[in-house]
Design a protein around this motif. Structure first.
Motif, PDB file in Angstrom:
ATOM      1  N   LEU A 257       9.617   3.674   7.457  1.00 49.41           N
ATOM      2  CA  LEU A 257       9.749   3.586   6.000  1.00 49.41           C
ATOM      3  C   LEU A 257      10.251   4.896   5.411  1.00 49.41           C
ATOM      4  N   LYS A 258      11.040   4.753   4.355  1.00 45.38           N
ATOM      5  CA  LYS A 258      11.635   5.884   3.660  1.00 45.38           C
ATOM      6  C   LYS A 258      11.171   5.872   2.198  1.00 45.38           C
ATOM      7  N   PRO A 259      11.201   7.022   1.547  1.00 43.58           N
ATOM      8  CA  PRO A 259      10.810   7.042   0.119  1.00 43.58           C
ATOM      9  C   PRO A 259      11.619   6.057  -0.719  1.00 43.58           C
ATOM     10  N   GLU A 260      12.879   5.845  -0.344  1.00 45.40           N
ATOM     11  CA  GLU A 260      13.709   4.914  -1.113  1.00 45.40           C
ATOM     12  C   GLU A 260      13.311   3.455  -0.916  1.00 45.40           C
TER      13      GLU A 260
ATOM     14  N   GLY B 272       0.820  -1.199   0.000  1.00 43.40           N
ATOM     15  CA  GLY B 272       0.000   0.000   0.000  1.00 43.40           C
ATOM     16  C   GLY B 272       0.850   1.244   0.000  1.00 43.40           C
ATOM     17  N   SER B 273       0.206   2.357   0.307  1.00 45.15           N
ATOM     18  CA  SER B 273       0.883   3.644   0.344  1.00 45.15           C
ATOM     19  C   SER B 273       0.936   4.141   1.769  1.00 45.15           C
ATOM     20  N   VAL B 274       2.061   4.719   2.117  1.00 42.15           N
ATOM     21  CA  VAL B 274       2.260   5.206   3.479  1.00 42.15           C
ATOM     22  C   VAL B 274       3.190   6.413   3.436  1.00 42.15           C
ATOM     23  N   GLN B 275       3.056   7.268   4.421  1.00 40.80           N
ATOM     24  CA  GLN B 275       3.967   8.409   4.513  1.00 40.80           C
ATOM     25  C   GLN B 275       5.290   7.972   5.121  1.00 40.80           C
ATOM     26  N   ALA B 276       6.312   8.716   4.801  1.00 42.02           N
ATOM     27  CA  ALA B 276       7.635   8.439   5.357  1.00 42.02           C
ATOM     28  C   ALA B 276       7.564   8.383   6.890  1.00 42.02           C
ATOM     29  N   GLY B 277       8.226   7.399   7.443  1.00 42.55           N
ATOM     30  CA  GLY B 277       8.187   7.183   8.886  1.00 42.55           C
ATOM     31  C   GLY B 277       7.119   6.197   9.319  1.00 42.55           C
ATOM     32  N   GLY B 278       6.239   5.855   8.397  1.00 39.69           N
ATOM     33  CA  GLY B 278       5.159   4.938   8.711  1.00 39.69           C
ATOM     34  C   GLY B 278       5.580   3.484   8.637  1.00 39.69           C
ATOM     35  N   SER B 279       4.592   2.607   8.813  1.00 29.37           N
ATOM     36  CA  SER B 279       4.839   1.164   8.852  1.00 29.37           C
ATOM     37  C   SER B 279       3.871   0.418   7.962  1.00 29.37           C
TER      38      SER B 279
ATOM     39  N   VAL C 292       4.633  -1.251  -2.723  1.00 25.28           N
ATOM     40  CA  VAL C 292       4.804  -0.426  -1.528  1.00 25.28           C
ATOM     41  C   VAL C 292       5.268   0.945  -1.997  1.00 25.28           C
ATOM     42  N   THR C 293       4.513   1.975  -1.616  1.00 20.68           N
ATOM     43  CA  THR C 293       4.844   3.339  -2.005  1.00 20.68           C
ATOM     44  C   THR C 293       4.969   4.187  -0.753  1.00 20.68           C
ATOM     45  N   VAL C 294       6.123   4.836  -0.606  1.00 17.29           N
ATOM     46  CA  VAL C 294       6.375   5.685   0.556  1.00 17.29           C
ATOM     47  C   VAL C 294       6.592   7.114   0.060  1.00 17.29           C
TER      48      VAL C 294
END
Length: 123
Positions: free
Chosen positions: A86-89, A10-17, A120-122
């Protein structure tokens, strides 16, 4: 014939899990090498974590060590990848894979069975 069905991307913001799951069927032995891999657009596929199904030993690549955790529920024949901080990379298509280990388990090995992949998209 081993089949792997993956879920949990799924999609999550940076720092998420996020937690990925990989449900297996068709295991005929206990000594499989289990791995999580990812591939970002334009990049080669890379292994991120692996676990020996019988011993439970694990290995992580340096870029995810301390943030990702590979685990398994043998009763459910399910492999997990818990991804924290999680990081964008980390954005990529993620795959689980399995192969008979015969005493050798490495992300550089030739994995025989693969899941369909999950994005997975960050951001």
């Amino acid at each position: 014939h081993v089949q792997l069905v993956e879920s949990g991307g799924g999609s999550v913001q940076a720092g998420g899990s996020l937690r990925l799951s990989c449900a297996a069927s068709g295991y005929t032995r206990s000594d499989y090498c289990l791995g999580w891999f990812r591939q970002a657009p334009g990049n080669a596929r890379e292994g991120v974590a692996r676990m020996s199904r019988d011993s439970g030993s694990t290995y992580y690549v340096s870029s995810v060590k301390g943030r990702f955790t590979i685990s398994q529920d043998n009763a459910k024949n399910t492999l997990y990848l818990q991804m924290n901080s999680l990081k964008p990379e980390d954005t990529a298509m993620y795959y689980c894979a399995a192969t008979p280990s015969r005493g050798f388990c490495s992300l550089t090995g030739n994995f025989r069975y693969w899941s369909q992949g999950t994005q997975v998209t960050v951001s």
